[in-house]
Design an enzyme around this catalytic site. Sequence first.
Site, mmCIF file in Angstrom:
data_model
loop_
_atom_site.group_PDB
_atom_site.id
_atom_site.type_symbol
_atom_site.label_atom_id
_atom_site.label_comp_id
_atom_site.label_asym_id
_atom_site.label_seq_id
_atom_site.Cartn_x
_atom_site.Cartn_y
_atom_site.Cartn_z
ATOM 1 N N HIS A 20 0.528 -0.990 0.146
ATOM 2 C CA HIS A 20 -0.365 -0.131 -0.282
ATOM 3 C C HIS A 20 1.092 1.079 0.146
ATOM 4 O O HIS A 20 1.293 1.670 1.261
ATOM 5 C CB HIS A 20 -1.039 -0.511 0.903
ATOM 6 C CG HIS A 20 -2.020 0.737 1.586
ATOM 7 N ND1 HIS A 20 -2.872 0.365 2.263
ATOM 8 C CD2 HIS A 20 -1.555 2.416 1.076
ATOM 9 C CE1 HIS A 20 -3.678 2.078 1.486
ATOM 10 N NE2 HIS A 20 -3.223 3.012 0.644
ATOM 11 N N HIS A 22 0.911 4.680 -2.569
ATOM 12 C CA HIS A 22 0.665 5.586 -3.659
ATOM 13 C C HIS A 22 2.352 6.214 -4.238
ATOM 14 O O HIS A 22 2.619 6.984 -3.639
ATOM 15 C CB HIS A 22 0.282 6.790 -3.676
ATOM 16 C CG HIS A 22 -0.874 6.073 -2.949
ATOM 17 N ND1 HIS A 22 -2.510 5.969 -3.155
ATOM 18 C CD2 HIS A 22 -1.617 5.718 -1.247
ATOM 19 C CE1 HIS A 22 -3.095 5.379 -2.452
ATOM 20 N NE2 HIS A 22 -2.829 5.591 -1.108
ATOM 21 N N HIS A 203 -9.868 1.357 -1.418
ATOM 22 C CA HIS A 203 -9.696 1.540 0.002
ATOM 23 C C HIS A 203 -10.674 1.327 0.175
ATOM 24 O O HIS A 203 -11.902 2.319 0.314
ATOM 25 C CB HIS A 203 -9.425 2.950 -0.293
ATOM 26 C CG HIS A 203 -7.302 2.821 -0.189
ATOM 27 N ND1 HIS A 203 -6.839 2.887 -1.015
ATOM 28 C CD2 HIS A 203 -7.216 3.886 0.420
ATOM 29 C CE1 HIS A 203 -5.591 3.171 -1.693
ATOM 30 N NE2 HIS A 203 -5.486 3.996 -0.483
ATOM 31 N N GLU A 206 -10.784 3.600 5.838
ATOM 32 C CA GLU A 206 -10.013 4.616 6.356
ATOM 33 C C GLU A 206 -10.672 5.745 7.266
ATOM 34 O O GLU A 206 -10.187 6.183 8.551
ATOM 35 C CB GLU A 206 -9.088 5.242 5.182
ATOM 36 C CG GLU A 206 -8.019 6.582 5.817
ATOM 37 C CD GLU A 206 -7.525 7.003 3.848
ATOM 38 O OE1 GLU A 206 -8.360 6.886 3.166
ATOM 39 O OE2 GLU A 206 -5.980 7.505 4.668
ATOM 40 N N ASP A 284 2.031 3.792 2.546
ATOM 41 C CA ASP A 284 0.422 5.227 2.130
ATOM 42 C C ASP A 284 1.438 5.885 1.167
ATOM 43 O O ASP A 284 1.415 6.038 -0.186
ATOM 44 C CB ASP A 284 -0.129 5.401 3.194
ATOM 45 C CG ASP A 284 -1.341 5.939 2.628
ATOM 46 O OD1 ASP A 284 -1.957 5.705 1.388
ATOM 47 O OD2 ASP A 284 -2.364 5.919 3.515
ATOM 48 N N ASP A 285 2.464 6.903 1.804
ATOM 49 C CA ASP A 285 2.618 8.523 1.192
ATOM 50 C C ASP A 285 3.406 8.728 2.180
ATOM 51 O O ASP A 285 4.023 10.049 2.994
ATOM 52 C CB ASP A 285 1.258 9.661 0.719
ATOM 53 C CG ASP A 285 -0.085 9.082 0.181
ATOM 54 O OD1 ASP A 285 0.203 9.141 -0.591
ATOM 55 O OD2 ASP A 285 -0.894 8.911 0.622
HETATM 56 N N1 HPA Z 1 -6.872 7.634 1.290
HETATM 57 C C1 HPA Z 1 -7.287 7.409 -0.217
HETATM 58 N N2 HPA Z 1 -6.629 8.113 -0.971
HETATM 59 C C2 HPA Z 1 -5.147 8.230 -1.469
HETATM 60 C C3 HPA Z 1 -4.548 7.999 -0.301
HETATM 61 C C4 HPA Z 1 -5.201 7.677 1.384
HETATM 62 O O1 HPA Z 1 -4.519 7.620 2.069
HETATM 63 N N3 HPA Z 1 -3.259 8.403 -0.820
HETATM 64 C C5 HPA Z 1 -3.355 8.884 -1.951
HETATM 65 N N4 HPA Z 1 -4.732 8.572 -2.259
HETATM 66 ZN ZN ZN Z 2 -3.818 4.954 0.779
#
Ligand code: HPA
Ligand code: ZN
Length: 343
Positions: A20, A22, A203, A206, A284-285
């Site tokens: 996971h 991006h 997703h 979250e 994630d990011d």
């Molecule tokens: N959640 C949803 N969309 C996203 C995320 C995330 O953490 N990061 C990049 N796009």
């Molecule tokens: Zn994500």
Amino acid sequence: MSVALALIEKVARAPKAELHVHIEGTLEPETIFRLAQRNGVVLNYPTVESLRQAYEFHDLQSFLDIYYAGTSVLLTEQDFYEMTVEYLDNARANGVIHTEMFFDPQSHTARGVGFEIFMPGVLRAMKQGEANGISSRLIICFLRHLPEASALETFEQARGWFTRYPEQIIGVGLDSSEQGHPPSKFTRVFALAQQAGLRLVAHAGEEGPVDYIAEALDILKVERIDHGVRNLESDQMIARLRDSRMPLTVCPLSNIKLAVFDDMRQHNLLALLNAGVNVTINSDDPAYFGGHVNENYAALITALDLNEQQCYRLLRNSLESTFASAELRQSMVTRLDQYWARH
Ligand code: HPA
Ligand code: ZN
């Protein structure tokens, strides 16, 4: 060295998978600035420091606004190549031997940057990564705040690419603003992706309700849930996830930065692990949330006092939950076992 520090070190060098991340979320502020200058893109932030200071989020949307602004500097094949190379190098330094990366085509096609520009750049970087010892796959994500018609159009634009590169482009996912955009909004495009033989993830949970996890499983037929930690008080859902060995790709630092949990000590990762749920650790990011996958493991080990056995389970879950072939998965688990026994 303290016991926790020794374990953090051991985990940091252990072979692991990332499921996971991006790619656009790996763009460091310095890279955003360098590309903006190279491409003549004017940013709303005069300096790297002022951009970094804007990384104060209170929920998912406040992050996404800055994240999409960051992608505006990506214009050429070389930009996408460099971004992906930089991530793969960082991942490798984190012990990642296999990664399945998310990519948001619509955030680029909306700016007039098409598949013929970004796909060759990303694929070129992936090939180079393979030569350097990291296997990688690509999962094309649909932006859920846009209509399904846009996702369907994107899917058709992608078709020629995943048909030509089936080993690299392996699946579709669903990301962006979750609340008010249930998985069921994307029923048709996921059915088409399934018919095309692609792997499916989304997703869910979250920020959204547990119903969205159920919809992703029942309607979209996903094979992994990305995040899946919010509102997971339902014993029934926990039992369902446990019994089906459904992987959850959990992103602890992201969850703290986006206020899914107030504090890492309140994170439910350990409770889910102890309940037998197939949880994995991911970044994630990483450029926005304070670190790559090893920083996520370290934060959890410190806050939740994870022991060696629990760390092994998380690492092993990551490798077993990949969409790699059975042979590759087995060989990766063997690598982990050999490393774990020696250290
Ligand atoms: N959640 C949803 N969309 C996203 C995320 C995330 O953490 N990061 C990049 N796009
Ligand atoms: Zn994500």
